[in-house]
Scaffold this active site. Structure first.
Site, mmCIF file in Angstrom:
data_model
loop_
_atom_site.group_PDB
_atom_site.id
_atom_site.type_symbol
_atom_site.label_atom_id
_atom_site.label_comp_id
_atom_site.label_asym_id
_atom_site.label_seq_id
_atom_site.Cartn_x
_atom_site.Cartn_y
_atom_site.Cartn_z
ATOM 1 N N HIS A 118 34.610 32.488 36.536
ATOM 2 C CA HIS A 118 33.426 31.728 36.946
ATOM 3 C C HIS A 118 32.453 31.488 35.785
ATOM 4 O O HIS A 118 31.578 30.626 35.881
ATOM 5 C CB HIS A 118 32.719 32.391 38.134
ATOM 6 C CG HIS A 118 31.951 33.629 37.814
ATOM 7 N ND1 HIS A 118 32.421 34.900 38.083
ATOM 8 C CD2 HIS A 118 30.730 33.811 37.257
ATOM 9 C CE1 HIS A 118 31.529 35.795 37.722
ATOM 10 N NE2 HIS A 118 30.494 35.152 37.210
ATOM 11 N N ASP A 148 39.434 36.162 39.553
ATOM 12 C CA ASP A 148 38.282 35.677 38.790
ATOM 13 C C ASP A 148 38.341 36.142 37.329
ATOM 14 O O ASP A 148 37.338 36.524 36.749
ATOM 15 C CB ASP A 148 36.976 36.154 39.441
ATOM 16 C CG ASP A 148 35.753 35.392 38.908
ATOM 17 O OD1 ASP A 148 35.942 34.352 38.259
ATOM 18 O OD2 ASP A 148 34.622 35.869 39.125
ATOM 19 N N GLY A 219 24.534 37.098 33.780
ATOM 20 C CA GLY A 219 24.834 37.093 32.352
ATOM 21 C C GLY A 219 25.731 38.246 31.949
ATOM 22 O O GLY A 219 26.361 38.209 30.896
ATOM 23 N N SER A 221 28.308 38.961 33.725
ATOM 24 C CA SER A 221 29.636 38.588 34.212
ATOM 25 C C SER A 221 30.623 38.441 33.063
ATOM 26 O O SER A 221 30.347 37.776 32.066
ATOM 27 C CB SER A 221 29.567 37.265 34.970
ATOM 28 O OG SER A 221 28.926 37.422 36.201
ATOM 29 N N ILE A 280 51.379 40.491 57.387
ATOM 30 C CA ILE A 280 51.327 41.902 57.762
ATOM 31 C C ILE A 280 49.959 42.256 58.334
ATOM 32 O O ILE A 280 48.982 41.544 58.121
ATOM 33 C CB ILE A 280 51.626 42.813 56.551
ATOM 34 C CG1 ILE A 280 50.728 42.439 55.365
ATOM 35 C CG2 ILE A 280 53.094 42.754 56.170
ATOM 36 C CD1 ILE A 280 50.906 43.328 54.139
#
Length: 482
Positions: A118, A148, A219, A221, A280
């Site tokens: 992202h 991600d 920031g 991330s 499942i």
């Protein structure tokens, strides 16, 4: 002759001995604490910071076609904005650039960098700033939306400082961790805390997040979460916050997941996860009782798709006990394990079926290559209605099939009504559900349903297992027989 020596009690000496014992105990406690609480994190920060990077991305964004401000009628600013737009008629059509900030870390001397997807998603320009102040452009090697995670590459004339992954599976709740990143554009910022929880899920099938109270903000991330040995055990990805700032609940995707993804992105530029081809669900006590299994663990197959599982002999209603030599505790663990297994590998799958264990051999497919999953089923129909187990059910007719929008290959009994005082309602059954199996056998008529219930009672079961479809998705529901 034995003699018993009687010593006079000395209160002063007793108090001194108690004080000495407490002093020794306190000294031991302080010593133990000193071993677990670092006096300073400075050396660790100095060691790892050169491998951490700030990431700035930008992308071209089309301007809004409607930039007229919303103003109260008669506002003194109304004329000002009208005059401004009249003097700049093309302004609303001018595209602009949008910037994004994040962090990452170098994992190889030749410039491979890990970050969050992202952070760089849809960017047409990626700039990486190093601890030394040097800035280099980066290109995308690969990306994985499911976790991600993204892998970048920069070209450098020198070997870059880098860090390696540690084993997140041995990290414990309460262990110290350090987050390094670019919070709120305050680059190369360090925060410390502990691991608050393990194995958290947020949204994805492959989630395995470490929860930490180390300060993580916008920031951060893509930045690393280090253990005290300077190894990356997580990639800081998300926070829970009412206002966008850190409140001590941050999440880092575990290195157990990330390291596997990165190896695939390095080798192929994309992920290649194993695919079994089943749907499942978890097993609870009622389901276990209805199946006649003495364990509340494993993964219950609610549907078998056209693919590896069907080819390998797996069936709806099987409970997967073991996969590729490792015991299966729950559905989440199985999904992770299958995804981490190489495509094309032949694995042993142990299932519980009809009261006994069976070992089957399955050659895994590739999840990313599956565009459409097709249930393995068949057809037919008929009328009649009955009230059983708090349900009013009807056999499927052509008219009912059309009315409910049921696919031609869906067979069974339609639930017309559910008694709100019955266990069936508490278990989540609702009008419009289709019961396709009872006691792990197909039901096409009301008579089939009644026969399955009678058989379960004669076998001494306390509950009976129903396979139910809702909007095309299958689920098992165990209903008590009394």
């Amino acid at each position: 002759m034995n003699t018993l020596a009687i010593t006079k009690f000395n209160p002063t000496r007793a108090i001194w001995m108690i004080a000495l014992s407490l002093a020794v105990l306190f000294a031991q406690t302080v010593t133990t604490t000193a071993k677990t609480i670092p006096g300073s994190f400075a050396e660790l920060a100095e060691e790892v910071s050169p491998a951490v990077v700030n990431i700035t991305t930008s992308k071209r964004v089309a301007a809004s076609t409607d930039v007229n401000p919303i103003l109260p009628e008669g506002s003194p600013y109304e004329r000002f904005f009208r005059d401004f737009l009249d003097r700049n008629p093309n302004r609303r059509d001018v595209p602009r650039r949008s910037d994004n900030l994040g962090a990452g870390f170098v994992i190889s001397g030749d410039g491979l960098i890990v970050t969050n997807l992202h952070v760089i998603e849809a960017a047409d320009r990626i700039q990486v700033e190093f601890y030394s102040g040097e800035t280099l452009p980066a290109t995308i090697v690969g990306r994985d939306p499911n976790t991600d995670i993204a892998l970048l590459k920069v070209e450098s004339e020198t070997t870059l400082p880098h860090v390696g992954f540690g084993d997140s599976d041995i990290a414990r709740v309460g262990d110290w961790v350090m987050a390094v990143g670019n919070p709120l554009d305050q680059g190369f910022s360090v925060s410390v805390g502990i691991i608050s929880a393990r194995n958290r899920t947020l949204r994805g099938s492959y989630d395995d997040y470490i929860q930490t109270d180390a300060a993580i903000n916008k920031g951060n991330s893509g930045g690393p979460l280090f253990n005290m040995d300077g190894e990356v055990i997580g990639v800081n990805t998300a926070i829970i916050s009412p206002d966008g700032g850190s409140i001590g609940i941050g999440f880092a995707m575990s290195s157990a997941v990330v390291s596997s993804v990165i190896e695939q992105l390095k080798d192929f530029g994309e992920t290649r996860r194993g695919w079994l081809g089943v749907q499942i669900q978890e097993i609870d006590e009622d389901v276990a009782n209805a199946l006649g299994i003495d364990r509340v663990s494993g993964a219950l197959i609610s549907e078998v798709m056209d693919g590896p599982a069907l080819d390998g002999g797996l069936e709806t209603g099987d409970v997967i006990i073991s996969f590729d030599g490792a015991e299966v505790q729950d559905t989440r663990q199985l999904v992770r394990r299958v995804g981490d297994t190489p495509v094309g590998k032949e694995v042993e799958v142990v299932v519980f079926r009809d009261g006994e264990m069976k070992t089957l051999s399955v050659t895994l497919g590739r999840r990313e290559a599956v565009e459409r999953l097709t249930p393995a089923s068949a057809p037919d129909d008929g009328p009649a209605e009955a009230d059983v187990l708090g349900l009013t059910v009807t056999e499927i007719t052509d008219e009912l099939r059309e009315e409910l929008g049921l696919a031609q290959d869906i067979e069974g009994l339609v639930v017309n009504e559910v008694d709100q005082m019955a266990a069936a309602y508490d278990k989540g059954l609702r009008s419009g559900d289709v019961i396709t199996e009872v006691g792990q056998e197909k039901v096409l008529t009301v008579a089939d349903l009644e026969d399955r219930i009678s058989e379960a009672k004669e076998a001494g079961r306390n509950s009976v297992l129903l396979l139910v479809r809702r909007d095309g998705s299958p689920m098992f529901v165990a209903l008590p027989l009394s």
